[in-house]
Scaffold this motif. Structure first.
Motif, short mmCIF file in Angstrom:
data_model
loop_
_atom_site.label_atom_id
_atom_site.label_comp_id
_atom_site.label_asym_id
_atom_site.label_seq_id
_atom_site.Cartn_x
_atom_site.Cartn_y
_atom_site.Cartn_z
N PHE A 185 -14.51 -30.00 79.88
CA PHE A 185 -13.54 -29.02 79.38
C PHE A 185 -13.14 -28.06 80.48
O PHE A 185 -11.95 -27.82 80.70
N VAL A 200 -13.56 -22.40 73.35
CA VAL A 200 -14.91 -22.96 73.21
C VAL A 200 -15.50 -22.60 71.85
O VAL A 200 -16.09 -23.46 71.18
N TYR A 250 -9.58 -27.38 81.88
CA TYR A 250 -9.10 -26.03 81.55
C TYR A 250 -8.75 -25.24 82.81
O TYR A 250 -7.70 -24.59 82.88
#
Length: 141
Positions: free
Chosen positions: A117, A22, A121
């Motif tokens: 994400f 990130v 992820y």
């Protein structure tokens, strides 16, 4: 079953790798420094943990008071998940607007980006984790 220490390793690696990804890619995408995005990532992680605890605690209190011991339905779980994610989105937008001085639309897009994400992820991380650290096979007695 996994041990307590395996769960600690799982959680620490999950958060550490996620925060690194990130910070680097968030900095590249937004133009903010890695440290700014790193702080935002840490704040967002703390918000998610705190909201998870508070929301589920309040939900359980409401459920017992209104539904008792009845089984939870699929429809209720869908509403539960949508309300959780909606609350997390709201808190996240406020944090992003405050920490990165973004307007609402920019913060909304970035927060949606975080959500997408983490969905991808979490899937990939847990899959790879299971390959690298397989669940121990119980020994027959």
């Amino acid at each position: 079953m996994r041990s307590f220490w395996d769960r600690v390793r799982h959680s620490v690696l999950f958060e550490g790798i996620a925060l690194s990804i990130v910070a680097v890619f968030g900095s590249w995408i937004t133009g903010h420094s890695i440290s700014e995005i790193g702080v935002l990532g840490l704040v967002m992680s703390l918000i998610a943990m705190g909201w998870n605890f508070l929301y589920n605690w309040l939900f359980d209190k409401w459920y017992v008071a209104n539904r008792g011991a009845k089984p939870r339905t699929v429809a209720l779980r869908i509403v539960h998940a949508l309300l959780f994610e909606g609350g997390l989105l709201g808190f996240g937008i406020v944090a992003i607007m405050w920490l990165l001085q973004m307007n609402f639309a920019q913060a909304l897009l970035l927060d949606i980006g975080f959500a997408v994400f983490f969905l991808v992820y979490a899937f990939v991380y847990n899959w790879v984790y299971d390959l690298v650290f397989p669940v121990p096979v119980a020994k027959a007695v």
